[in-house]
Design a protein around this motif. Sequence first.
Motif, PDB file in Angstrom:
ATOM      1  N   PHE A 244       2.857   5.056   5.580  1.00 19.58           N
ATOM      2  CA  PHE A 244       2.471   3.676   5.850  1.00 19.58           C
ATOM      3  C   PHE A 244       3.595   2.979   6.607  1.00 19.58           C
ATOM      4  CE2 PHE A 244      -0.128   4.770   2.206  1.00 19.58           C
ATOM      5  CZ  PHE A 244      -1.343   4.185   2.502  1.00 19.58           C
ATOM      6  N   LYS A 245       3.246   1.861   7.213  1.00 16.58           N
ATOM      7  CA  LYS A 245       4.236   0.990   7.843  1.00 16.58           C
ATOM      8  C   LYS A 245       4.331  -0.280   7.010  1.00 16.58           C
ATOM      9  CE  LYS A 245       3.374   2.726  12.420  1.00 16.58           C
ATOM     10  NZ  LYS A 245       2.179   2.916  13.187  1.00 16.58           N
ATOM     11  N   LYS A 246       5.421  -1.003   7.172  1.00 19.91           N
ATOM     12  CA  LYS A 246       5.630  -2.227   6.407  1.00 19.91           C
ATOM     13  C   LYS A 246       4.442  -3.188   6.560  1.00 19.91           C
ATOM     14  CE  LYS A 246       8.660  -5.328   7.754  1.00 19.91           C
ATOM     15  NZ  LYS A 246       9.899  -6.070   8.016  1.00 19.91           N
ATOM     16  N   LYS A 247       3.895  -3.289   7.755  1.00 18.24           N
ATOM     17  CA  LYS A 247       2.790  -4.214   8.019  1.00 18.24           C
ATOM     18  C   LYS A 247       1.490  -3.802   7.323  1.00 18.24           C
ATOM     19  CE  LYS A 247       1.393  -2.070  12.366  1.00 18.24           C
ATOM     20  NZ  LYS A 247      -0.015  -1.774  12.227  1.00 18.24           N
ATOM     21  N   ASP A 248       1.401  -2.566   6.841  1.00 20.08           N
ATOM     22  CA  ASP A 248       0.196  -2.083   6.169  1.00 20.08           C
ATOM     23  C   ASP A 248       0.072  -2.592   4.736  1.00 20.08           C
ATOM     24  OD1 ASP A 248      -0.373  -0.576   8.455  1.00 20.08           O
ATOM     25  OD2 ASP A 248       0.625   1.208   7.662  1.00 20.08           O
ATOM     26  N   PHE A 249       1.183  -3.088   4.165  1.00 20.47           N
ATOM     27  CA  PHE A 249       1.222  -3.466   2.746  1.00 20.47           C
ATOM     28  C   PHE A 249       0.887  -4.923   2.521  1.00 20.47           C
ATOM     29  CE2 PHE A 249       3.908   0.250   2.795  1.00 20.47           C
ATOM     30  CZ  PHE A 249       3.554   0.894   1.619  1.00 20.47           C
ATOM     31  N   LYS A 250       0.337  -5.180   1.363  1.00 20.73           N
ATOM     32  CA  LYS A 250       0.186  -6.536   0.849  1.00 20.73           C
ATOM     33  C   LYS A 250       0.611  -6.484  -0.622  1.00 20.73           C
ATOM     34  CE  LYS A 250      -2.933 -10.346   0.041  1.00 20.73           C
ATOM     35  NZ  LYS A 250      -4.317 -10.819   0.014  1.00 20.73           N
ATOM     36  N   VAL A 251       1.532  -7.367  -0.984  1.00 16.61           N
ATOM     37  CA  VAL A 251       1.986  -7.467  -2.368  1.00 16.61           C
ATOM     38  C   VAL A 251       1.775  -8.915  -2.785  1.00 16.61           C
ATOM     39  CG1 VAL A 251       3.940  -7.211  -3.950  1.00 16.61           C
ATOM     40  CG2 VAL A 251       3.711  -5.647  -2.008  1.00 16.61           C
ATOM     41  N   ALA A 252       1.057  -9.119  -3.889  1.00 13.00           N
ATOM     42  CA  ALA A 252       0.752 -10.477  -4.327  1.00 13.00           C
ATOM     43  C   ALA A 252       0.703 -10.542  -5.847  1.00 13.00           C
ATOM     44  CB  ALA A 252      -0.582 -10.932  -3.744  1.00 13.00           C
ATOM     45  N   VAL A 253       0.851 -11.747  -6.367  1.00 12.65           N
ATOM     46  CA  VAL A 253       0.690 -12.004  -7.794  1.00 12.65           C
ATOM     47  C   VAL A 253      -0.466 -12.981  -7.935  1.00 12.65           C
ATOM     48  CG1 VAL A 253       1.728 -12.975  -9.875  1.00 12.65           C
ATOM     49  CG2 VAL A 253       3.124 -11.621  -8.300  1.00 12.65           C
ATOM     50  N   GLU A 254      -1.434 -12.604  -8.766  1.00 12.60           N
ATOM     51  CA  GLU A 254      -2.584 -13.466  -9.007  1.00 12.60           C
ATOM     52  C   GLU A 254      -3.063 -13.247 -10.437  1.00 12.60           C
ATOM     53  OE1 GLU A 254      -7.025 -14.270  -7.185  1.00 12.60           O
ATOM     54  OE2 GLU A 254      -5.593 -13.118  -6.032  1.00 12.60           O
ATOM     55  N   ASP A 255      -3.292 -14.332 -11.153  1.00 17.93           N
ATOM     56  CA  ASP A 255      -3.782 -14.261 -12.540  1.00 17.93           C
ATOM     57  C   ASP A 255      -2.948 -13.328 -13.402  1.00 17.93           C
ATOM     58  OD1 ASP A 255      -5.864 -16.028 -11.956  1.00 17.93           O
ATOM     59  OD2 ASP A 255      -7.179 -14.396 -11.307  1.00 17.93           O
TER      60      ASP A 255
ATOM     61  N   PRO B 188       4.238  -9.545 -17.673  1.00 17.15           N
ATOM     62  CA  PRO B 188       4.548 -10.258 -18.915  1.00 17.15           C
ATOM     63  C   PRO B 188       4.798 -11.736 -18.634  1.00 17.15           C
ATOM     64  CG  PRO B 188       6.459  -9.047 -18.166  1.00 17.15           C
ATOM     65  CD  PRO B 188       5.326  -8.685 -17.239  1.00 17.15           C
ATOM     66  N   ASP B 189       4.859 -12.535 -19.678  1.00 15.39           N
ATOM     67  CA  ASP B 189       5.114 -13.969 -19.525  1.00 15.39           C
ATOM     68  C   ASP B 189       6.525 -14.255 -19.033  1.00 15.39           C
ATOM     69  OD1 ASP B 189       2.587 -14.561 -20.407  1.00 15.39           O
ATOM     70  OD2 ASP B 189       3.203 -14.759 -22.502  1.00 15.39           O
ATOM     71  N   SER B 190       7.415 -13.309 -19.166  1.00 15.61           N
ATOM     72  CA  SER B 190       8.840 -13.561 -18.936  1.00 15.61           C
ATOM     73  C   SER B 190       9.326 -13.240 -17.534  1.00 15.61           C
ATOM     74  CB  SER B 190       9.649 -12.750 -19.943  1.00 15.61           C
ATOM     75  OG  SER B 190       9.386 -11.369 -19.730  1.00 15.61           O
ATOM     76  N   ILE B 191       8.499 -13.503 -16.499  1.00 15.48           N
ATOM     77  CA  ILE B 191       8.970 -13.252 -15.136  1.00 15.48           C
ATOM     78  C   ILE B 191       8.976 -14.531 -14.330  1.00 15.48           C
ATOM     79  CG2 ILE B 191       8.159 -10.860 -15.148  1.00 15.48           C
ATOM     80  CD1 ILE B 191       6.362 -12.671 -12.767  1.00 15.48           C
ATOM     81  N   SER B 192       9.702 -14.516 -13.217  1.00 10.63           N
ATOM     82  CA  SER B 192       9.809 -15.670 -12.337  1.00 10.63           C
ATOM     83  C   SER B 192       9.165 -15.349 -10.990  1.00 10.63           C
ATOM     84  CB  SER B 192      11.281 -16.021 -12.133  1.00 10.63           C
ATOM     85  OG  SER B 192      11.417 -17.013 -11.166  1.00 10.63           O
ATOM     86  N   LEU B 193       8.091 -16.059 -10.659  1.00 12.98           N
ATOM     87  CA  LEU B 193       7.415 -15.820  -9.375  1.00 12.98           C
ATOM     88  C   LEU B 193       8.314 -16.118  -8.190  1.00 12.98           C
ATOM     89  CD1 LEU B 193       3.771 -17.130  -9.852  1.00 12.98           C
ATOM     90  CD2 LEU B 193       4.572 -14.793  -9.757  1.00 12.98           C
ATOM     91  N   GLY B 194       9.220 -17.052  -8.352  1.00 13.40           N
ATOM     92  CA  GLY B 194      10.120 -17.416  -7.269  1.00 13.40           C
ATOM     93  C   GLY B 194      11.188 -16.384  -6.984  1.00 13.40           C
ATOM     94  N   HIS B 195      11.301 -15.396  -7.851  1.00 12.40           N
ATOM     95  CA  HIS B 195      12.353 -14.387  -7.693  1.00 12.40           C
ATOM     96  C   HIS B 195      11.784 -12.975  -7.641  1.00 12.40           C
ATOM     97  CE1 HIS B 195      14.588 -17.887  -9.294  1.00 12.40           C
ATOM     98  NE2 HIS B 195      15.461 -17.482  -8.382  1.00 12.40           N
ATOM     99  N   ILE B 196      10.753 -12.793  -6.814  1.00 10.71           N
ATOM    100  CA  ILE B 196      10.183 -11.470  -6.574  1.00 10.71           C
ATOM    101  C   ILE B 196      10.514 -11.090  -5.145  1.00 10.71           C
ATOM    102  CG2 ILE B 196       8.094 -10.079  -6.463  1.00 10.71           C
ATOM    103  CD1 ILE B 196       6.831 -11.951  -8.493  1.00 10.71           C
ATOM    104  N   LYS B 197      11.085  -9.911  -4.987  1.00 15.33           N
ATOM    105  CA  LYS B 197      11.455  -9.427  -3.653  1.00 15.33           C
ATOM    106  C   LYS B 197      10.841  -8.053  -3.441  1.00 15.33           C
ATOM    107  CE  LYS B 197      15.809 -11.889  -3.763  1.00 15.33           C
ATOM    108  NZ  LYS B 197      17.226 -11.773  -3.958  1.00 15.33           N
ATOM    109  N   ALA B 198      10.505  -7.758  -2.183  1.00 17.67           N
ATOM    110  CA  ALA B 198       9.949  -6.450  -1.847  1.00 17.67           C
ATOM    111  C   ALA B 198      10.521  -5.980  -0.520  1.00 17.67           C
ATOM    112  CB  ALA B 198       8.430  -6.528  -1.767  1.00 17.67           C
ATOM    113  N   ASN B 199      10.790  -4.680  -0.426  1.00 11.58           N
ATOM    114  CA  ASN B 199      11.182  -4.097   0.855  1.00 11.58           C
ATOM    115  C   ASN B 199      10.600  -2.691   0.955  1.00 11.58           C
ATOM    116  OD1 ASN B 199      12.891  -2.512  -0.661  1.00 11.58           O
ATOM    117  ND2 ASN B 199      14.756  -3.187   0.314  1.00 11.58           N
TER     118      ASN B 199
END
Length: 143
Positions: free
Chosen positions: A58-69, A106-117
């Motif tokens: 895959f290439k980087k542009k092929d990915f989608k990473v998201a948080v929902e519900d 889990p409840d104990s994560i921070s959405l503002g501090h998620i990184k992906a590479n």
Amino acid sequence: MKTLEKTNPSNESQSLESLVENFWKNDDLVDQLAKTEPTVNIIDKNGVYKIKVSAPGFKKKDFKVAVEDETLIISAATSAEKKEEKENYVRKEFSASSFVRSFRLPDSISLGHIKANYKGGLLNITINKSNLDKKEVKEIKIR
């Protein structure tokens, strides 16, 4: 405290033995055998979840990473086509590949501090532990 859990959107779980046993009875065997998911390692260390997804090709542009519900959703899709025309024949080949993996957060994560590479066939996602705003939807930029 909840931990990171794998979810299975299709709710299908079959062993190799059951696939072999039902070989002649099952019309959609090819579809079942074609379902592939990349392997994932999850490390919980020093206040951080590290998720490593092995997804070569895959290439980087092929990915989608998201948080929902309260769910981390990792997906990728790619396709390629090659056409060769010679004097006596035309050869056209194509391929397509995609996957979706999801993990309950889990409840104990921070959405503002998620990184992906993504580099060298490996998607690395780092999630810091903190407080999760459960109603927020966030797409993570892949570097």
